[in-house]
Design an enzyme around this catalytic site. Structure first.
Site, PDB file in Angstrom:
ATOM      1  N   GLY A   1       0.474  -0.998  -0.416  1.00  0.00           N
ATOM      2  CA  GLY A   1       0.311  -0.272   0.558  1.00  0.00           C
ATOM      3  C   GLY A   1       0.912   1.065  -0.058  1.00  0.00           C
TER       4      GLY A   1
ATOM      5  N   ASP B   1      -5.663   2.947  10.530  1.00  0.00           N
ATOM      6  CA  ASP B   1      -7.716   2.490  10.867  1.00  0.00           C
ATOM      7  C   ASP B   1      -7.446   2.139  12.249  1.00  0.00           C
ATOM      8  OD1 ASP B   1      -9.874   1.490  10.804  1.00  0.00           O
ATOM      9  OD2 ASP B   1      -9.848  -0.182   9.029  1.00  0.00           O
TER      10      ASP B   1
ATOM     11  N   LYS C   1      -7.682   7.783   9.563  1.00  0.00           N
ATOM     12  CA  LYS C   1      -8.974   7.831   9.994  1.00  0.00           C
ATOM     13  C   LYS C   1      -8.838   8.446  11.071  1.00  0.00           C
ATOM     14  CE  LYS C   1     -10.565   4.236   7.260  1.00  0.00           C
ATOM     15  NZ  LYS C   1     -11.531   2.711   6.741  1.00  0.00           N
TER      16      LYS C   1
ATOM     17  N   PHE D   1     -14.281   3.755   3.729  1.00  0.00           N
ATOM     18  CA  PHE D   1     -13.501   2.955   3.171  1.00  0.00           C
ATOM     19  C   PHE D   1     -13.361   3.916   1.452  1.00  0.00           C
ATOM     20  CE2 PHE D   1     -11.813  -0.430   0.226  1.00  0.00           C
ATOM     21  CZ  PHE D   1     -11.128  -0.979   2.102  1.00  0.00           C
TER      22      PHE D   1
ATOM     23  N   ARG E   1      -5.126   0.082  -6.498  1.00  0.00           N
ATOM     24  CA  ARG E   1      -4.456   1.327  -6.054  1.00  0.00           C
ATOM     25  C   ARG E   1      -3.771   2.357  -7.093  1.00  0.00           C
ATOM     26  NH1 ARG E   1      -2.471  -2.289  -1.236  1.00  0.00           N
ATOM     27  NH2 ARG E   1      -2.843  -4.488  -1.891  1.00  0.00           N
TER      28      ARG E   1
HETATM   29  P1  IMP Z   1      -4.591  -1.219  10.712  1.00  0.00           P
HETATM   30  O1  IMP Z   1      -4.748   0.421  10.800  1.00  0.00           O
HETATM   31  O2  IMP Z   1      -4.307  -2.281  11.246  1.00  0.00           O
HETATM   32  O3  IMP Z   1      -6.000  -1.800  11.199  1.00  0.00           O
HETATM   33  O4  IMP Z   1      -4.388  -1.231   9.479  1.00  0.00           O
HETATM   34  C1  IMP Z   1      -4.469  -0.389   7.941  1.00  0.00           C
HETATM   35  C2  IMP Z   1      -4.646  -1.983   6.981  1.00  0.00           C
HETATM   36  O5  IMP Z   1      -5.854  -1.973   6.813  1.00  0.00           O
HETATM   37  C3  IMP Z   1      -4.016  -0.681   5.632  1.00  0.00           C
HETATM   38  O6  IMP Z   1      -2.613  -0.590   5.792  1.00  0.00           O
HETATM   39  C4  IMP Z   1      -4.786  -0.899   4.616  1.00  0.00           C
HETATM   40  O7  IMP Z   1      -3.953  -2.020   3.779  1.00  0.00           O
HETATM   41  C5  IMP Z   1      -6.151  -1.317   5.283  1.00  0.00           C
HETATM   42  N1  IMP Z   1      -7.775  -0.351   5.166  1.00  0.00           N
HETATM   43  C6  IMP Z   1      -7.382   0.334   6.595  1.00  0.00           C
HETATM   44  N2  IMP Z   1      -8.668   1.087   5.532  1.00  0.00           N
HETATM   45  C7  IMP Z   1      -8.774   0.957   3.937  1.00  0.00           C
HETATM   46  C8  IMP Z   1      -9.453   1.924   3.525  1.00  0.00           C
HETATM   47  O8  IMP Z   1     -10.113   2.884   3.942  1.00  0.00           O
HETATM   48  N3  IMP Z   1      -9.095   0.980   2.257  1.00  0.00           N
HETATM   49  C9  IMP Z   1      -8.548   0.652   2.217  1.00  0.00           C
HETATM   50  N4  IMP Z   1      -7.619  -0.473   3.081  1.00  0.00           N
HETATM   51  C10 IMP Z   1      -7.718   0.157   4.227  1.00  0.00           C
HETATM   52 MG    MG Z   2      -2.371  -2.253   3.428  1.00  0.00          MG
END
Ligand code: IMP
Ligand code: MG
Length: 181
Positions: A44, A103, A131, A153, A166
């Site tokens: 990403g 996130d 977020k 999202f 992407r």
């Molecule tokens: P977290 O912060 O551990 O929950 O994970 C973050 C990862 O979740 C990011 O690197 C993305 O791969 C994925 N992710 C979270 N929110 C989104 C979104 O709105 N769109 C696309 N991928 C997301």
């Molecule tokens: Mg990711």
């Protein structure tokens, strides 16, 4: 065409470049006299990482890690699986971890702890998007954020839905009908 799947553009390519310029300038100031290692989290981070480093004016190094997050059921303690690790000693070094979006923050909390355990002098977190309401329960400081999003999202500029989108040059919201297909 992919564009037809997008409900609304949240941040244009220009918005993203400008935001990267701001973050890059800040990093250049904060790390003056140092040589930080920027570690990008694949896949990403790619467009964001590539844009960001063009705006950093101090010496720096790049490394990449590929990680997958595994969460057991509804438990809040996530486990991060490293698919491919950095192949470089980070002991005593100043590290900045770059990801597409923060996130829940679970991925970055674990990676930060892992890198500190490997003896990094400092570990900071840098995200393209934050977020805003999603990770209030976690004790994680986000040091650099390019732009904020609501709890929705989003895809594009590195962010995927089922590994697609992407390559969009902007960040946008997917049409609902795409999820429901
Ligand atoms: P977290 O912060 O551990 O929950 O994970 C973050 C990862 O979740 C990011 O690197 C993305 O791969 C994925 N992710 C979270 N929110 C989104 C979104 O709105 N769109 C696309 N991928 C997301
Ligand atoms: Mg990711």
């Amino acid at each position: 065409m992919m564009n037809e799947d997008i409900e609304r553009v949240l941040y244009s390519h220009d918005d993203l470049v400008q935001a990267c310029h701001k973050v890059g300038k800040q990093i250049s100031q904060d790390y003056e006299g140092k040589t930080p290692i920027l570690i990008g989290l694949l896949n990403g981070c790619i467009p964001f990482f590539a844009e960001l480093i063009k705006h950093i004016e101090i010496p720096m190094q790049t490394e990449f890690m590929q990680v997958k997050s595994y969460f057991g059921g509804t438990e809040s303690s996530g486990k991060v699986k490293i698919i491919s690790n950095i192949n470089f000693p980070i002991e005593g070094r100043d590290v900045i971890v770059c990801d597409d979006i923060l996130d829940t923050g679970r991925t970055l909390v674990q990676i930060k702890n892992m890198l500190l355990a490997q003896g990094a002098n400092s570990v900071k977190i840098c995200c393209m998007l934050n977020k805003v309401d999603a990770h209030k329960d976690l004790n994680l400081t986000i040091d650099y954020v390019a732009l904020e999003v609501e709890n929705q999202f989003v895809v594009g500029f590195g962010l995927d839905y089922n590994e697609l989108y992407r390559n969009l040059p902007y960040v946008g919201i997917l049409k609902e009908e795409i999820y429901k297909k």
